[in-house]
Design an enzyme around this catalytic site. Structure first.
Site, PDB file in Angstrom:
ATOM      1  N   ASN A 103       4.104  -8.774 -17.869  1.00  8.12           N
ATOM      2  CA  ASN A 103       3.459  -9.262 -16.653  1.00  8.12           C
ATOM      3  C   ASN A 103       3.220 -10.758 -16.872  1.00  8.12           C
ATOM      4  O   ASN A 103       2.259 -11.146 -17.530  1.00  8.12           O
ATOM      5  CB  ASN A 103       2.150  -8.495 -16.451  1.00  8.12           C
ATOM      6  CG  ASN A 103       1.434  -8.885 -15.172  1.00  8.12           C
ATOM      7  OD1 ASN A 103       1.801  -9.859 -14.521  1.00  8.12           O
ATOM      8  ND2 ASN A 103       0.407  -8.138 -14.825  1.00  8.12           N
ATOM      9  N   HIS A 140      -0.423  -4.885  -5.039  1.00  8.64           N
ATOM     10  CA  HIS A 140      -0.984  -3.834  -5.912  1.00  8.64           C
ATOM     11  C   HIS A 140      -0.221  -2.520  -5.753  1.00  8.64           C
ATOM     12  O   HIS A 140      -0.769  -1.438  -5.983  1.00  8.64           O
ATOM     13  CB  HIS A 140      -2.472  -3.535  -5.593  1.00  8.64           C
ATOM     14  CG  HIS A 140      -3.415  -4.642  -5.907  1.00  8.64           C
ATOM     15  ND1 HIS A 140      -4.528  -4.893  -5.120  1.00  8.64           N
ATOM     16  CD2 HIS A 140      -3.447  -5.558  -6.908  1.00  8.64           C
ATOM     17  CE1 HIS A 140      -5.200  -5.919  -5.626  1.00  8.64           C
ATOM     18  NE2 HIS A 140      -4.553  -6.337  -6.709  1.00  8.64           N
ATOM     19  N   ARG A 142     -11.641 -14.145  -3.076  1.00  5.21           N
ATOM     20  CA  ARG A 142     -10.932 -14.283  -1.797  1.00  5.21           C
ATOM     21  C   ARG A 142     -11.773 -13.733  -0.651  1.00  5.21           C
ATOM     22  O   ARG A 142     -12.450 -12.710  -0.795  1.00  5.21           O
ATOM     23  CB  ARG A 142      -9.602 -13.529  -1.822  1.00  5.21           C
ATOM     24  CG  ARG A 142      -8.620 -14.025  -2.841  1.00  5.21           C
ATOM     25  CD  ARG A 142      -7.244 -13.388  -2.617  1.00  5.21           C
ATOM     26  NE  ARG A 142      -6.362 -13.648  -3.742  1.00  5.21           N
ATOM     27  CZ  ARG A 142      -5.911 -12.708  -4.576  1.00  5.21           C
ATOM     28  NH1 ARG A 142      -6.239 -11.430  -4.394  1.00  5.21           N
ATOM     29  NH2 ARG A 142      -5.122 -13.030  -5.565  1.00  5.21           N
ATOM     30  N   GLU A 187      -1.103   0.366 -14.322  1.00  7.07           N
ATOM     31  CA  GLU A 187       0.081  -0.286 -13.759  1.00  7.07           C
ATOM     32  C   GLU A 187       1.196  -0.418 -14.793  1.00  7.07           C
ATOM     33  O   GLU A 187       2.369  -0.285 -14.462  1.00  7.07           O
ATOM     34  CB  GLU A 187      -0.315  -1.658 -13.191  1.00  7.07           C
ATOM     35  CG  GLU A 187      -1.149  -1.503 -11.922  1.00  7.07           C
ATOM     36  CD  GLU A 187      -1.825  -2.779 -11.482  1.00  7.07           C
ATOM     37  OE1 GLU A 187      -2.892  -3.103 -12.048  1.00  7.07           O
ATOM     38  OE2 GLU A 187      -1.299  -3.465 -10.600  1.00  7.07           O
TER      39      GLU A 187
END
Ligand code: AMP
Length: 410
Positions: free
Chosen positions: A10, A181, A242, A385
């Site tokens: 990643n 996601h 955010r 993930e």
């Protein structure tokens, strides 16, 4: 015997997260994080299976040096990148646009398409590309697979994916809702079905991925039908930094009346809004500590966060019509019992409730926190993930013998 290991990478703009997994028993052989690439004080933390983390700090000027440092660290445990047991490298790629609906073996056409998507993912795709190219240079013979954050959401119907703006303008600039996601929403919705002892095709789930970034999804029978992030990860829930949903006219107002530039507003909404903008903290642990100490600003931030979350639960209930489970995941979702409790409080009419005792129990495995007789299951499902990326990568490489996957480019 076929090789059974998958390295998951990643690659961020200044960091590389990695895991080496053995797919025979889904074992994690090593996990690590290299941060602050390009600085004097780069730091590598490497943890092999069985514990005993090793830390190193020094100067790592670029991604190539970073991956070499990771490879050297793995080699110390006999897990080097030159091992014949390595079947593939799986890369997290944030934006796959509309084309990449599946994990894809990377070839030149795939690289070109990821590059073409940079305007809609200016922060993420360049770093992902650098990671891929560096890994290719180190092991040119090895299949490299891109697993896209957006892929799981490509099943959204046009009614959910399109913004109600002029169609020609939207299409000319590839403006639509892509969602992010995706590997987490895919993994968690499937694990929730497993927890309920049912097939994913039979189960409707609302997944709430609440980390520093946060998104919700409505998953009908294993397929995503709506998600809260849009063209970029800015839309939807209140997040750590955010804003999530807002009247788009706030932006024109800030430009015209506040004299701010597009870049300044971008930074404001992505980095200085959400929880940190509301109360100065983006870590839910600290916010809860302040709430418990009577801090009004932290209380308001928490309430705004929960109000938005509740609106999405209600909206996705309506989108799905029938909901079998609501699943909480990621840093906040897995750990913050007060968030889970507050998010479903007052939703008994929808069949949603949390059992206070079950909700308070900490754990790192998937579990139900709703009362036994609840109409809708409420679950905590730790996301994974890296395992999802490794599983998808391995299935593709072993299933296809590692052939190129650019047929997905339509
Ligand atoms: P993630 O992006 O999934 O790694 O989630 C990171 C966020 O999870 C942090 O910013 C915290 O807000 C939150 N978090 C992590 N651990 C806890 C905890 N024990 N209680 C509440 N929030 C937590």
């Amino acid at each position: 015997m076929s090789p059974t290991r998958v390295l998951v990478l990643n690659s961020g703009s200044s960091s590389v997260k990695y895991q080496l997994l053995d797919m025979r028993g889904s074992d994690r052989l090593a996990v690590g994080l290299l941060e602050r690439i390009g600085e004097e004080t780069s730091r590598l933390k490497h943890t092999p299976a069985g514990g005993g983390s090793r830390e190193w700090s020094g100067s790592i000027p670029d991604h190539e040096s970073a991956l070499k440092a990771v490879a050297a660290e793995l080699a110390k445990d006999g897990l080097g990148l030159d091992s014949p047991e390595l079947a593939a490298i799986g890369h997290r790629v944030v934006h796959g646009g509309r084309h990449f609906t599946e994990p894809t073996v990377i070839d030149d056409a795939v690289l070109a398409e990821i590059e073409r998507l940079i305007p809609v993912a200016p922060l993420h795709n360049p770093a992902n590309l650098t990671g891929i190219r560096t890994a290719q240079a180190l092991r040119p013979d090895l299949p490299q697979v891109a697993v896209f954050d957006t892929a799981f959401h490509t099943t959204m119907p046009e009614s959910a994916a399109r913004y109600a703006i002029d169609v020609e303008t939207a299409d000319a600039h590839r403006i639509r809702r892509y969602g992010f996601h995706g590997t987490s929403h895919a993994y968690v919705s499937r694990e929730t079905a497993r927890l309920l002892g049912r097939a994913p095709e039979d189960v409707n789930v609302i997944v709430l991925h609440l980390g520093n970034g946060a998104s919700a999804s409505a998953v009908r029978g294993g397929r995503c039908v709506d998600t809260s992030m849009g063209l970029t990860p800015l839309e939807g829930l209140v997040m750590g930094t955010r804003s999530g949903d807002m009247d788009p006219a706030v932006i024109f107002h800030l430009m015209r009346v506040g004299g701010m530039s597009a870049d300044e507003i971008d930074t404001l909404l992505n980095k200085r809004s959400g929880l940190i903008g509301l109360c100065g903290d983006n870590d839910m642990r600290e916010i809860r500590r302040r709430v418990d100490a009577g801090d009004e600003r932290a209380r308001l931030a928490f309430d705004i966060y929960i109000h938005r979350l509740k609106k999405y639960i209600g909206a996705y209930y309506a989108v799905l019509g029938r909901v079998d489970a609501v699943a909480f995941t990621a840093g906040v979702g897995e750990n913050a019992a007060p968030v889970r409790e507050a998010a479903v409080a007052g939703l008994e009419g929808l069949g949603l409730a949390v059992d206070g005792g079950l909700n308070a129990v900490r754990g790192d495995t998937a579990r139900l926190i709703s009362p036994a007789d609840a109409r809708v299951a409420v679950a905590v499902v730790p996301t994974d993930e890296e395992m999802e990326i490794a599983t998808q990568t391995y299935a593709l490489v072993i299933g296809s013998g590692g052939s190129a996957g650019s047929e997905n480019l339509t």
